[in-house]
Design a protein around this motif. Structure first.
Motif, PDB file in Angstrom:
ATOM      1  N   GLY A  78       0.812  -1.209   0.000  1.00  0.00           N
ATOM      2  CA  GLY A  78       0.000   0.000   0.000  1.00  0.00           C
ATOM      3  C   GLY A  78       0.846   1.260   0.000  1.00  0.00           C
ATOM      4  N   VAL A  79       1.952   1.234   0.730  1.00  0.00           N
ATOM      5  CA  VAL A  79       2.852   2.388   0.748  1.00  0.00           C
ATOM      6  C   VAL A  79       3.534   2.552  -0.616  1.00  0.00           C
ATOM      7  CG1 VAL A  79       4.855   3.429   1.865  1.00  0.00           C
ATOM      8  CG2 VAL A  79       3.214   2.125   3.216  1.00  0.00           C
ATOM      9  N   LEU A  80       3.857   1.439  -1.268  1.00  0.00           N
ATOM     10  CA  LEU A  80       4.439   1.516  -2.602  1.00  0.00           C
ATOM     11  C   LEU A  80       3.478   2.209  -3.559  1.00  0.00           C
ATOM     12  CD1 LEU A  80       6.552   0.827  -4.746  1.00  0.00           C
ATOM     13  CD2 LEU A  80       5.500  -1.436  -4.947  1.00  0.00           C
ATOM     14  N   GLY A  81       2.189   1.877  -3.470  1.00  0.00           N
ATOM     15  CA  GLY A  81       1.208   2.545  -4.313  1.00  0.00           C
ATOM     16  C   GLY A  81       1.166   4.037  -4.071  1.00  0.00           C
ATOM     17  N   LEU A  82       1.204   4.439  -2.797  1.00  0.00           N
ATOM     18  CA  LEU A  82       1.237   5.865  -2.479  1.00  0.00           C
ATOM     19  C   LEU A  82       2.487   6.522  -3.036  1.00  0.00           C
ATOM     20  CD1 LEU A  82       0.082   5.913   1.271  1.00  0.00           C
ATOM     21  CD2 LEU A  82      -1.317   6.276  -0.775  1.00  0.00           C
ATOM     22  N   ALA A  83       3.634   5.836  -2.913  1.00  0.00           N
ATOM     23  CA  ALA A  83       4.903   6.394  -3.396  1.00  0.00           C
ATOM     24  C   ALA A  83       4.850   6.668  -4.888  1.00  0.00           C
ATOM     25  CB  ALA A  83       6.049   5.441  -3.065  1.00  0.00           C
ATOM     26  N   LEU A  84       4.283   5.740  -5.651  1.00  0.00           N
ATOM     27  CA  LEU A  84       4.199   5.928  -7.097  1.00  0.00           C
ATOM     28  C   LEU A  84       3.262   7.085  -7.435  1.00  0.00           C
ATOM     29  CD1 LEU A  84       4.109   2.190  -8.144  1.00  0.00           C
ATOM     30  CD2 LEU A  84       5.929   3.823  -8.681  1.00  0.00           C
TER      31      LEU A  84
ATOM     32  N   LEU B 182      10.992   4.163   0.627  1.00  0.00           N
ATOM     33  CA  LEU B 182      10.212   2.965   0.918  1.00  0.00           C
ATOM     34  C   LEU B 182      10.836   2.168   2.057  1.00  0.00           C
ATOM     35  CD1 LEU B 182       9.401   1.851  -2.724  1.00  0.00           C
ATOM     36  CD2 LEU B 182       7.724   2.537  -0.995  1.00  0.00           C
ATOM     37  N   GLU B 183      12.160   2.145   2.094  1.00  0.00           N
ATOM     38  CA  GLU B 183      12.854   1.429   3.167  1.00  0.00           C
ATOM     39  C   GLU B 183      13.284   2.357   4.286  1.00  0.00           C
ATOM     40  OE1 GLU B 183      15.875  -1.359   1.857  1.00  0.00           O
ATOM     41  OE2 GLU B 183      15.071  -1.260  -0.179  1.00  0.00           O
ATOM     42  N   GLU B 184      13.694   3.577   3.936  1.00  0.00           N
ATOM     43  CA  GLU B 184      14.295   4.471   4.928  1.00  0.00           C
ATOM     44  C   GLU B 184      13.260   5.260   5.729  1.00  0.00           C
ATOM     45  OE1 GLU B 184      16.821   6.939   2.615  1.00  0.00           O
ATOM     46  OE2 GLU B 184      18.100   5.283   1.924  1.00  0.00           O
ATOM     47  N   SER B 185      12.172   5.676   5.088  1.00  0.00           N
ATOM     48  CA  SER B 185      11.207   6.545   5.769  1.00  0.00           C
ATOM     49  C   SER B 185       9.823   6.438   5.139  1.00  0.00           C
ATOM     50  CB  SER B 185      11.691   8.002   5.728  1.00  0.00           C
ATOM     51  OG  SER B 185      10.825   8.835   6.446  1.00  0.00           O
ATOM     52  N   PRO B 186       9.181   5.268   5.255  1.00  0.00           N
ATOM     53  CA  PRO B 186       7.844   5.130   4.662  1.00  0.00           C
ATOM     54  C   PRO B 186       6.836   6.127   5.223  1.00  0.00           C
ATOM     55  CG  PRO B 186       8.349   3.281   6.133  1.00  0.00           C
ATOM     56  CD  PRO B 186       9.615   4.034   5.924  1.00  0.00           C
ATOM     57  N   SER B 187       7.045   6.562   6.467  1.00  0.00           N
ATOM     58  CA  SER B 187       6.115   7.537   7.051  1.00  0.00           C
ATOM     59  C   SER B 187       6.143   8.859   6.288  1.00  0.00           C
ATOM     60  CB  SER B 187       6.454   7.780   8.521  1.00  0.00           C
ATOM     61  OG  SER B 187       7.774   8.295   8.660  1.00  0.00           O
ATOM     62  N   GLU B 188       7.294   9.203   5.694  1.00  0.00           N
ATOM     63  CA  GLU B 188       7.371  10.433   4.904  1.00  0.00           C
ATOM     64  C   GLU B 188       6.522  10.306   3.644  1.00  0.00           C
ATOM     65  OE1 GLU B 188      10.559  13.156   2.407  1.00  0.00           O
ATOM     66  OE2 GLU B 188      11.282  11.993   4.128  1.00  0.00           O
TER      67      GLU B 188
ATOM     68  N   PRO C 197      -0.215   3.871   8.381  1.00  0.00           N
ATOM     69  CA  PRO C 197       1.196   3.611   8.083  1.00  0.00           C
ATOM     70  C   PRO C 197       1.431   2.566   6.997  1.00  0.00           C
ATOM     71  CG  PRO C 197       0.898   3.807  10.447  1.00  0.00           C
ATOM     72  CD  PRO C 197      -0.475   3.819   9.847  1.00  0.00           C
ATOM     73  N   ASP C 198       0.482   1.643   6.798  1.00  0.00           N
ATOM     74  CA  ASP C 198       0.654   0.634   5.751  1.00  0.00           C
ATOM     75  C   ASP C 198       0.071   1.066   4.413  1.00  0.00           C
ATOM     76  OD1 ASP C 198      -2.041   0.506   6.277  1.00  0.00           O
ATOM     77  OD2 ASP C 198      -2.092  -1.665   6.643  1.00  0.00           O
ATOM     78  N   GLY C 199      -0.384   2.334   4.317  1.00  0.00           N
ATOM     79  CA  GLY C 199      -0.935   2.850   3.070  1.00  0.00           C
ATOM     80  C   GLY C 199      -2.426   2.705   2.935  1.00  0.00           C
ATOM     81  N   ALA C 200      -3.080   2.041   3.892  1.00  0.00           N
ATOM     82  CA  ALA C 200      -4.530   1.891   3.845  1.00  0.00           C
ATOM     83  C   ALA C 200      -5.212   3.225   4.148  1.00  0.00           C
ATOM     84  CB  ALA C 200      -4.986   0.829   4.845  1.00  0.00           C
ATOM     85  N   LEU C 201      -6.486   3.320   3.744  1.00  0.00           N
ATOM     86  CA  LEU C 201      -7.291   4.509   4.002  1.00  0.00           C
ATOM     87  C   LEU C 201      -8.200   4.241   5.193  1.00  0.00           C
ATOM     88  CD1 LEU C 201      -8.418   7.319   3.063  1.00  0.00           C
ATOM     89  CD2 LEU C 201     -10.065   6.017   1.681  1.00  0.00           C
ATOM     90  N   GLU C 202      -8.213   5.148   6.160  1.00  0.00           N
ATOM     91  CA  GLU C 202      -9.123   5.020   7.288  1.00  0.00           C
ATOM     92  C   GLU C 202     -10.397   5.804   6.993  1.00  0.00           C
ATOM     93  OE1 GLU C 202      -8.094   5.024  11.777  1.00  0.00           O
ATOM     94  OE2 GLU C 202      -8.785   7.063  11.312  1.00  0.00           O
ATOM     95  N   VAL C 203     -11.528   5.117   7.128  1.00  0.00           N
ATOM     96  CA  VAL C 203     -12.835   5.729   6.881  1.00  0.00           C
ATOM     97  C   VAL C 203     -13.680   5.575   8.138  1.00  0.00           C
ATOM     98  CG1 VAL C 203     -14.925   5.645   5.479  1.00  0.00           C
ATOM     99  CG2 VAL C 203     -12.699   5.228   4.415  1.00  0.00           C
TER     100      VAL C 203
END
Length: 224
Positions: free
Chosen positions: A54-60, A160-166, A201-207
């Motif tokens: 999920g974070v990879l998707g956000l990064a792209l 993706l490895e160093e700072s996914p929170s960013e 933090p895992d890229g999911a959306l909270e609703v």
């Protein structure tokens, strides 16, 4: 995916002038006219657990939005998980496919399509149409858009490895829908309505629906 399974290295790239049998999310058909879009697929081999997809998707999404802004000065936003919008209409679609071996992420294929000279409608727009609307001149060549997008992906990739929170924070800053009421549509056709509150933090959306927060991992959203 076949090329990746044969050992294509990270960064291997395929660019198409147009597509006659492309595939969108959930198996949707996708076609484009010659010269109307920039379409490319990129092989990535990130050292990530499957829980980080999920974070990879956000990064792209973040990187593609930044690359387009660098090339065009268009103000872009993100619609979770990774569509890029201008003025609320879709400019970029991103499809992520994975190759998993022995419960490990072996390769990711990032398929990215940027509408360059697309006839706008209620839901979609193009670089040319938005640059004309905002008085920004003619769109850059597709080769320049590609170079800017790839450079931005290269810049974001280490996070993706160093700072996914960013990455999550940058995606939240660009979000089109956070704080608004949305409809979430799932692959089986069912829907839920609620307020998009944050990215997890895992890229999911909270609703949040009726005061109850729920994490959404795979779905499509639209504003009410």
């Amino acid at each position: 995916l076949e090329w990746a399974s044969e050992g294509a290295p990270e960064g291997a790239l395929v660019v198409a002038d147009h597509q006659t049998a492309g595939r969108g999310r959930w198996g949707r058909a996708w076609m484009s006219e010659p010269g109307a879009a920039l379409q490319f697929s990129l092989v990535l081999r990130p050292r990530l657990g499957l829980d980080r997809l999920g974070v990879l998707g956000l990064a792209l999404g973040v990187a593609t939005a930044e690359g387009i802004e660098n090339a065009t000065r268009l103000p872009t936003t993100l619609k979770w998980p990774n569509d890029v919008l201008v003025a609320g209409r879709k400019l970029v679609g991103i499809l992520i496919e994975t190759r998993v071996t022995e419960a490990r992420l072996d390769a990711v294929i990032a398929g990215i399509g940027i509408n360059v000279r697309w006839a706008p409608d209620d839901n979609a727009t193009s670089v040319a149409a938005e640059m004309e609307r905002l008085g920004l001149g003619d769109p850059p060549p597709r080769a320049e858009l590609l170079a800017r997008a790839l450079a931005a992906i290269d810049d974001v990739h280490p996070l993706l490895e160093e700072s996914p929170s960013e990455i999550v924070a940058r995606a939240e800053q660009r979000s089109e829908f956070l704080g608004r009421e949305i409809v979430v549509r799932f692959s089986d056709g069912s829907t839920e309505r609620g307020i998009a509150t944050r990215l997890l933090p895992d890229g999911a959306l909270e609703v949040e629906t009726d005061g109850v927060a729920k994490a959404i991992g795979v779905a499509e959203v639209q504003q009410v």
